[in-house]
Scaffold this active site. Structure first.
Site, PDB file in Angstrom:
ATOM      1  N   SER A 136      -5.758 -10.332  -0.720  1.00 36.46           N
ATOM      2  CA  SER A 136      -5.962  -8.891  -0.679  1.00 36.46           C
ATOM      3  C   SER A 136      -6.077  -8.145  -1.877  1.00 36.46           C
ATOM      4  O   SER A 136      -5.415  -8.700  -2.868  1.00 36.46           O
ATOM      5  CB  SER A 136      -4.658  -8.318   0.188  1.00 36.46           C
ATOM      6  OG  SER A 136      -4.538  -6.763  -0.005  1.00 36.46           O
ATOM      7  N   TYR A 149       4.075  -7.763   2.475  1.00 40.42           N
ATOM      8  CA  TYR A 149       2.634  -8.205   2.209  1.00 40.42           C
ATOM      9  C   TYR A 149       2.176  -8.421   0.853  1.00 40.42           C
ATOM     10  O   TYR A 149       1.499  -9.342   0.696  1.00 40.42           O
ATOM     11  CB  TYR A 149       1.880  -6.839   2.860  1.00 40.42           C
ATOM     12  CG  TYR A 149       0.442  -7.099   3.280  1.00 40.42           C
ATOM     13  CD1 TYR A 149       0.093  -7.962   3.966  1.00 40.42           C
ATOM     14  CD2 TYR A 149      -0.583  -6.417   2.155  1.00 40.42           C
ATOM     15  CE1 TYR A 149      -1.599  -8.045   4.234  1.00 40.42           C
ATOM     16  CE2 TYR A 149      -1.767  -6.472   2.333  1.00 40.42           C
ATOM     17  CZ  TYR A 149      -2.311  -7.483   3.467  1.00 40.42           C
ATOM     18  OH  TYR A 149      -3.672  -7.483   3.696  1.00 40.42           O
TER      19      TYR A 149
END
Length: 250
Positions: A136, A149
């Site tokens: 990401s 995350y």
């Protein structure tokens, strides 16, 4: 890529499903790995009835062993692995983040990729192949309110680089794609959770930071994954490539 075999995790929807579709269009045979009870209808539509559908938990080593065994039993080879499965966790300040949620995110996003690398590379052996990990933009930057995350996606980038160096003598390339917010259920769920009365407000805030002014489409991320997996990227390994509408350039 005709005749090759790809194993895609988190294959039943979102980026994983788009990756299955694009790989299938190039003649790649598909093993699709996702959670028990997944809706497989879109996968079979995209990849045909010959696709191997495997249910399990990417954070469970025994499930990975079974997944690899079934893939080799049906196709006799593994050429491409896409470690796509992941969860977002909570949207919360780090000082209030729940420890159990943190552990769950790390278990899926980090251990799941580690096990994929371990078992996938073992299945490829010395004949070579390509592994693409889905990280990401949070894996190459900071951000706010997503401590688990962000930590997990940084770990994915680190594992990508280590695996690229270790597996190069076996002609196994390992790269990572780093998407910005993408139009998937993960993102839509975050919008609803963070702002139940006005989820569009979250989208406006997020897309306002992206120079191209929108979320990415799953097919746009999948296109880069398929490129990384292909011979067109034959001298590319150990990279973490943003696909982010200019977010990291702004």
């Amino acid at each position: 890529m005709v005749g090759r075999v790809a194993l895609v995790t988190g294959a039943a929807r979102g980026i994983g499903l788009s990756t299955v579709r694009l790989l299938s269009e190039q003649g790649v045979r598909i093993a699709a790995f996702d959670l028990p009870g997944s809706d497989w209808s879109d996968v079979t539509q995209a990849a045909g009835t010959s696709a191997l559908l495997i249910e399990g938990d990417v954070a469970n080593s025994a499930d990975w062993e079974r997944c690899i065994s079934q893939t080799l039993a049906q196709f006799s080879q593994l050429d491409v692995l896409v470690n796509n499965a992941g969860i977002s966790g909570a949207l919360c300040s780090l000082t209030r983040y729940d420890d159990d949620v943190f552990d769950k995110v790390m278990n899926v996003n980090v251990k799941g990729v580690y096990l994929g690398l371990k078992h996938g590379a073992g299945a490829m052996g010395t004949r070579g192949g390509s592994i693409v990990n889905v990280s990401s933009v949070s894996g190459i930057g900071g951000g706010r309110f997503t401590i688990a995350y962000t930590a997990s996606k940084h770990a994915v980038v680190g594992m990508t680089k280590l695996a690229a160096a270790e597996l190069a003598p076996k002609n196994i390339r390992v790269n990572a794609v780093c998407p910005a917010p993408t139009a998937t259920e993960m993102m839509f769920s975050m919008e609803r959770t963070h702002s139940p009365d006005d989820p569009e407000a979250v989208r406006r805030a997020m897309t306002g930071m992206i120079p191209l002014g929108r979320y990415g489409e799953p097919s746009e991320i999948a296109a880069v994954i398929v490129f990384m997996a292909s011979d067109a990227a034959s001298f590319m390994t150990g990279t973490a490539v943003p696909v982010d509408g200019g977010l990291k350039a702004a």
